[in-house]
Design an enzyme around this catalytic site. Structure first.
Site, mmCIF file in Angstrom:
data_model
loop_
_atom_site.group_PDB
_atom_site.id
_atom_site.type_symbol
_atom_site.label_atom_id
_atom_site.label_comp_id
_atom_site.label_asym_id
_atom_site.label_seq_id
_atom_site.Cartn_x
_atom_site.Cartn_y
_atom_site.Cartn_z
ATOM 1 N N TYR A 165 0.843 -1.213 0.000
ATOM 2 C CA TYR A 165 0.000 0.000 0.000
ATOM 3 C C TYR A 165 0.875 1.259 0.000
ATOM 4 O O TYR A 165 0.634 2.202 -0.752
ATOM 5 C CB TYR A 165 -0.884 -0.067 1.241
ATOM 6 C CG TYR A 165 -1.847 1.067 1.429
ATOM 7 C CD1 TYR A 165 -2.980 1.195 0.626
ATOM 8 C CD2 TYR A 165 -1.660 2.007 2.444
ATOM 9 C CE1 TYR A 165 -3.880 2.223 0.824
ATOM 10 C CE2 TYR A 165 -2.551 3.031 2.655
ATOM 11 C CZ TYR A 165 -3.666 3.138 1.848
ATOM 12 O OH TYR A 165 -4.553 4.155 2.045
ATOM 13 N N LYS A 169 0.968 4.053 -2.822
ATOM 14 C CA LYS A 169 0.494 5.393 -2.464
ATOM 15 C C LYS A 169 1.548 6.463 -2.720
ATOM 16 O O LYS A 169 1.210 7.599 -3.044
ATOM 17 C CB LYS A 169 0.044 5.411 -0.992
ATOM 18 C CG LYS A 169 -1.328 4.787 -0.774
ATOM 19 C CD LYS A 169 -2.341 5.357 -1.749
ATOM 20 C CE LYS A 169 -3.762 5.281 -1.283
ATOM 21 N NZ LYS A 169 -4.711 5.691 -2.347
HETATM 22 P P1 NAI Z 1 -13.495 2.602 1.143
HETATM 23 O O1 NAI Z 1 -13.148 1.164 1.151
HETATM 24 O O2 NAI Z 1 -14.743 3.038 1.826
HETATM 25 O O3 NAI Z 1 -13.534 3.179 -0.334
HETATM 26 C C1 NAI Z 1 -12.780 2.678 -1.395
HETATM 27 C C2 NAI Z 1 -13.726 2.336 -2.512
HETATM 28 O O4 NAI Z 1 -12.972 1.938 -3.666
HETATM 29 C C3 NAI Z 1 -14.639 1.169 -2.157
HETATM 30 O O5 NAI Z 1 -15.993 1.557 -2.259
HETATM 31 C C4 NAI Z 1 -14.248 0.081 -3.157
HETATM 32 O O6 NAI Z 1 -15.334 -0.722 -3.580
HETATM 33 C C5 NAI Z 1 -13.667 0.895 -4.289
HETATM 34 N N1 NAI Z 1 -12.765 0.104 -5.122
HETATM 35 C C6 NAI Z 1 -11.834 -0.792 -4.711
HETATM 36 N N2 NAI Z 1 -11.200 -1.330 -5.750
HETATM 37 C C7 NAI Z 1 -11.729 -0.751 -6.864
HETATM 38 C C8 NAI Z 1 -11.474 -0.888 -8.247
HETATM 39 N N3 NAI Z 1 -10.549 -1.739 -8.705
HETATM 40 N N4 NAI Z 1 -12.176 -0.126 -9.118
HETATM 41 C C9 NAI Z 1 -13.122 0.741 -8.665
HETATM 42 N N5 NAI Z 1 -13.423 0.888 -7.365
HETATM 43 C C10 NAI Z 1 -12.732 0.162 -6.468
HETATM 44 O O7 NAI Z 1 -12.228 3.363 1.799
HETATM 45 P P2 NAI Z 1 -11.849 4.918 1.850
HETATM 46 O O8 NAI Z 1 -11.171 5.108 3.152
HETATM 47 O O9 NAI Z 1 -13.001 5.773 1.507
HETATM 48 O O10 NAI Z 1 -10.726 5.012 0.735
HETATM 49 C C11 NAI Z 1 -10.723 5.959 -0.306
HETATM 50 C C12 NAI Z 1 -9.294 6.289 -0.669
HETATM 51 O O11 NAI Z 1 -8.662 7.000 0.388
HETATM 52 C C13 NAI Z 1 -8.426 5.050 -0.920
HETATM 53 O O12 NAI Z 1 -7.557 5.313 -2.011
HETATM 54 C C14 NAI Z 1 -7.620 4.939 0.351
HETATM 55 O O13 NAI Z 1 -6.414 4.261 0.173
HETATM 56 C C15 NAI Z 1 -7.419 6.397 0.691
HETATM 57 N N6 NAI Z 1 -7.046 6.662 2.064
HETATM 58 C C16 NAI Z 1 -7.966 6.549 3.063
HETATM 59 C C17 NAI Z 1 -7.606 6.844 4.369
HETATM 60 C C18 NAI Z 1 -8.587 6.855 5.467
HETATM 61 O O14 NAI Z 1 -8.203 7.298 6.584
HETATM 62 N N7 NAI Z 1 -9.813 6.398 5.265
HETATM 63 C C19 NAI Z 1 -6.202 7.155 4.724
HETATM 64 C C20 NAI Z 1 -5.333 7.287 3.587
HETATM 65 C C21 NAI Z 1 -5.761 7.024 2.318
#
Ligand code: NAI
Length: 302
Positions: A165, A169
């Protein structure tokens, strides 16, 4: 003046839940027409379902906004092309791309398989690149584009058990660093957010004390600003969560010139390591060429 996105078309990847959902709802509430993309699988990226994207589209429509759902994966060039094509088919343009989709396969490197590594890099890094590749020619032709990458403190600073990751990232930051140069003359600005938010991705690792403070909605305003027409910043990274917003920047130390024209010995490196590592005169650079110019100025002071 209020920031609005009327007549703008946005693609938000991974917008069926968490941060992406919040970004999509907000942009739509300010007039953008939004492609809500989400593969709809589990946190580790397995499975798929059209429902999460459709539900967010229903929420946007119920609030009077315009949106369409797409359930393709960002992790293949064909999937990414279809995501962007959804915007073109429905509204004939793409102005905003938020690369937000993400999965997790947390393990120490001792337990990680190449498949675990590839699966995470494929979504976060290759997925962001494929969507950007698909959107870029249309933004270039329109002489307009706003792109947001999603990085993480895990990549910027490191974290135990997240080597796949973290690598992916920080990869998106490298992608941005190159594209900020390529986009400059086409009015394509590209910036990166490092979120901190309670989502299904973080619910098991956040303390109960922090959870109520870190709603995804707190991250959205900086993303929304990066997507605004009046924003002319490109190449910035901002950490954001719970009302805290802070720029993160890579800096290089002033450096030390060793060896007097000869190749220095490792002992000279050892004896001067404190000077090499001294960040007190550190500065950021806009490009690799700027670093090169600095090195040559240091070698041959005028
Ligand atoms: P989340 O799991 O709620 O959202 C991620 C979404 O991406 C999910 O709905 C999932 O179905 C979708 N997804 C996964 N693989 C996919 C693909 N191949 N094609 C299309 N959609 C796909 O998690 P969150 O936290 O909302 O994550 C959003 C972004 O923020 C991610 O890139 C994550 O790495 C990043 N992030 C989040 C943090 C946090 O504190 N929540 C911290 C640092 C980064």
């Amino acid at each position: 003046m209020t920031i609005r996105y009327d007549n703008r078309v946005a693609v938000v990847t991974g917008a069926g839940a968490g941060l992406g959902r919040s970004h999509a709802l907000f942009l739509a509430s300010r007039g953008a027409r939004v492609v809500v993309n989400d593969l709809g699988g589990a946190v580790d990226g397995s499975g798929s379902s059209a429902t999460p994207a459709q539900q967010v589209v229903a929420e946007i429509k119920a609030a009077g906004g315009e949106a369409v759902a797409n359930a393709d994966s960002v992790a293949t060039p064909a999937g990414a092309a279809r995501i962007v094509q959804t915007a073109l088919d429905n509204w004939g343009r793409i102005d905003i791309l938020i690369n937000n989709a993400g999965n997790l396969r947390d393990k120490t490197i001792a337990k990680m398989t190449p498949e675990d590594f590839d699966a995470v890099v494929a979504v976060h890094l290759a997925g962001a690149a494929y969507c950007t590749l698909a959107a870029w020619p249309h933004m270039k032709d329109a002489n307009y584009g706003r792109i947001v990458m999603t990085t993480s403190a895990a990549g910027l600073f490191g974290n135990f058990g997240q080597s796949n990751y973290a690598a992916a990232k920080l990869g998106v930051v490298g992608l941005m660093n190159a594209l900020k140069h390529e986009g400059r003359k086409y009015n394509i600005h590209i910036n990166t957010v490092a979120p901190m938010a309670l989502t299904r991705m973080t619910q098991d690792i956040m303390s109960e004390q922090i959870k109520p403070l870190v709603k995804p909605e707190f991250v959205t305003p900086i993303v929304a600003w990066f997507c605004a027409e009046e924003n002319d910043t490109s190449g910035d990274v901002v950490e954001a969560g719970a009302g805290y917003y802070a720029r993160v920047q890579i800096m290089e130390a002033a450096g030390a010139v060793l060896g007097g024209g000869q190749v220095p010995t490792p002992e000279q490196i050892r004896d001067n390591y404190a000077r090499i590592a001294d960040m007190s005169g550190a500065q950021p650079y806009d490009s690799a060429n700027d670093v090169m110019r600095h090195v040559f100025r240091t070698l041959r002071p005028r």
